[in-house]
Design an enzyme around this catalytic site. Structure first.
Site, PDB file in Angstrom:
ATOM      1  N   ASP A   1      42.582 -13.072 -21.588  1.00 12.74           N
ATOM      2  CA  ASP A   1      43.852 -12.342 -21.823  1.00 12.74           C
ATOM      3  C   ASP A   1      44.142 -11.322 -20.816  1.00 12.74           C
ATOM      4  O   ASP A   1      43.191 -10.796 -20.122  1.00 12.74           O
ATOM      5  CB  ASP A   1      43.409 -11.673 -23.059  1.00 12.74           C
ATOM      6  CG  ASP A   1      44.938 -11.046 -23.625  1.00 12.74           C
ATOM      7  OD1 ASP A   1      45.753 -11.660 -23.889  1.00 12.74           O
ATOM      8  OD2 ASP A   1      44.689  -9.677 -23.716  1.00 12.74           O
TER       9      ASP A   1
ATOM     10  N   GLU B   1      26.005 -21.086 -13.608  1.00 14.46           N
ATOM     11  CA  GLU B   1      24.778 -21.164 -13.935  1.00 14.46           C
ATOM     12  C   GLU B   1      24.533 -22.036 -15.098  1.00 14.46           C
ATOM     13  O   GLU B   1      23.473 -22.687 -15.163  1.00 14.46           O
ATOM     14  CB  GLU B   1      23.895 -19.870 -14.107  1.00 14.46           C
ATOM     15  CG  GLU B   1      24.081 -18.993 -13.030  1.00 14.46           C
ATOM     16  CD  GLU B   1      23.570 -17.703 -13.373  1.00 14.46           C
ATOM     17  OE1 GLU B   1      23.064 -17.488 -14.706  1.00 14.46           O
ATOM     18  OE2 GLU B   1      23.921 -16.447 -12.588  1.00 14.46           O
TER      19      GLU B   1
END
Length: 537
Positions: free
Chosen positions: A210, A273
């Site tokens: 956002d 990751e």
């Protein structure tokens, strides 16, 4: 796939996904309180699978006082009891994955709720404290005692500063209950890395970020400079069409600062990751396609919402300009484009295109053109039913922008989805009363159950279009060629094996050569006005 085993570039799931936005309060209610919730979403996941989408994006469901319906977050690592529990969130993610759907959750990093523990500690600690340094607190200017630190305005109307009892002011680019974090403070960045890991560890597939163009403000917080003919303001659109179109290039020290990209580079290393091609998509209201493209450089966001498609008027030239401008802007960074026509902050596109039969015909045609383009498409709940903007009566409105400005606000696109039955709440929940925003009394023919039984319904059209899209979206070329249609009122382009024609004019036109695969409305010989067609060959 093993941890850190990268997917070949171009094969990531999000590059060609159709994502369905779920506004959690208004999708499905499991307990009859009139407000949508996570178990309600879970119960309707088979509907989304059968619709033919690839992923769902869920608006904020975190702990919140709900002043801005969840975009004022008090705890980023828990679920508000209004919407369920963490166990419900886990069940939703697991069920979606079992059905072959990805889950994207909303992240709100620009500001928190004023009930967040950090902000409460800041108020208690006082000026100059480490607690206040997590937010943007400032004194009045020496030459303007008692006045706000600068001239910035809130997106929701009025000053962007609120004074606290000890005399300092805090910045809120949105509602006064949403204080802005100071992203120049390392503690803020550390906290949000922990938030990312919390939800990634629970299996979410991505984040919609956002106000991604916000967060970092220009150092010094200088006044906004207003040129001749311009109005002071933040430049971020909220709802009505007049507030969104034709934004002028102007001075905006509160938005799109270079340092914000350092945040996303750090976040990208975190997502990389994890296995499963986790992704981020930015809600970034930028001033140019080039500034939008900066958010999707290879080491930053994976995608950014392309609001140019949403903002374009019903015009063949406007659509062609958006297509070419978007693809040219993102080509240098190798990003995947996105396309969107409606969301929870804007007037539904059926209404923007004129409403009624004409508005619906244009909405279907624009959607069909959008779905033929390379990249990802984002759908907003209820558009597959052809829902229009609802004129919510003043006594029922709940958008904070309505209370601050007196303008209509965004409630009209957030009215709960109708599922079945002959009266409100139309199967939205087990109750019998109107939900949190009242539904129109004439939606009996608009709900899912009614449209599922009608082969000519908008729902049937969406299912057909999404099914047809799957046959070429990931196997065809991503190159788009704008063709000469012979008419300035007809958009004609080719992508791989499919030619797309959209008649934006007022007279029928001849179909281009090829086998008709699908049309947004009835086609006999010529292509009628306000109709799109896909053709093979």
């Amino acid at each position: 796939m093993a941890l850190n085993d990268p997917t070949p570039t171009g094969a990531e799931w999000w590059r060609h996904a159709v994502t369905y936005q779920v506004y959690v309060r208004s999708f499905a209610d499991s307990d009859g309180d009139g407000v949508g919730d996570l178990p309600g979403i879970t119960s309707r996941l088979p509907y989304l699978r059968d619709l033919g989408v690839d992923a769902l994006w869920i608006t904020p469901f975190y702990t919140s006082p709900q002043h801005d319906h969840g975009y004022d977050v008090a705890d980023y690592c828990d679920v508000d009891p209004l919407f369920g529990t963490l166990a419900d969130a886990d069940t939703l993610v697991a069920t979606a994955h079992d059905l072959g759907l990805k889950v994207i959750v909303d992240l709100v990093p620009n500001h928190s709720s004023n009930e967040h523990a950090w902000f409460q500690a800041a108020l208690a600690a006082g000026p100059g404290s480490p607690e206040r340094a997590r937010y943007i607190f400032r004194d009045s200017p020496a030459d303007r005692p008692g006045e706000p630190p600068n001239n910035w305005l809130s997106v929701f109307g009025g000053p962007a500063w609120t004074q606290v009892p000890d005399g300092q002011w805090y910045l809120h680019l949105f509602d006064s209950t949403q204080p802005d974090f100071d992203w120049r403070n390392p503690e803020v960045g550390e906290m949000f890395v922990d938030v990312l890991r919390f939800w990634l560890d629970r299996g979410v597939d991505g984040f919609r970020v956002d106000v991604a163009h916000g967060m970092v403000k220009e150092d010094g917080l200088r006044d906004q400079v207003v040129g001749e003919g311009e109005e002071l303001g933040s430049g971020a659109p909220i709802n009505e069409e007049h507030s969104m179109v034709e934004r002028t290039l102007r001075d905006e020290p509160m938005w799109d600062q270079p340092e914000v990209h350092d945040v996303y580079r750090r976040w990208r290393t975190v997502l990389d990751e994890y296995d499963g091609d986790r992704m981020m998509v930015a809600e970034a209201w930028t001033q140019t396609p080039e500034s939008m493209a900066r958010f999707v450089r290879p080491d930053e966001m994976h995608q950014s919402f392309n609001f140019a498609w949403l903002l374009a008027p019903w015009s063949a030239k406007a659509f062609a300009d958006v297509i070419t401008g978007t693809l040219e802007a993102i080509a240098p960074v190798g990003a995947s484009p996105t396309w969107v026509l409606s969301n929870h902050d804007v007037v539904r596109h059926t209404t923007r295109y004129g409403g009624g039969e004409r508005g619906l015909a244009r909405a279907r045609a624009a959607t069909m053109a959008m779905l033929a383009l390379p990249g990802s498409s984002y759908l907003y709940q209820g558009e597959e039913l052809g829902l229009e903007q609802v004129d919510v009566e003043p006594e029922f409105r709940q958008d904070p922008s309505w209370f601050r400005t007196g303008e209509v606000g965004r409630d009209g696109c957030r009215v709960p989805v109708p599922w079945s039955g002959d009266a409100p709440p139309y199967g939205f929940g087990p109750g019998t009363e109107q939900p949190w925003l009242p539904q129109p009394l004439d939606w009996t023919a608009m709900h899912v159950e009614a449209q599922a039984a009608d082969p000519d319904s908008t729902l049937a059209f969406y299912r057909s279009a999404l099914a047809a899209r799957r046959t070429f979206a990931t196997t065809g070329s991503d190159d788009v060629e704008i063709l000469d249609s012979g008419s300035p009122e007809v958009l004609l382009f080719r992508r791989g094996p499919v030619t797309v024609a959209v008649n934006c004019g007022s007279e029928p036109v001849a179909l281009p050569p090829g086998e008709l695969l699908l049309a947004s409305g009835p086609v006999v010989a010529d292509l009628p006005p306000d109709t799109a067609a896909w053709l093979a060959g």
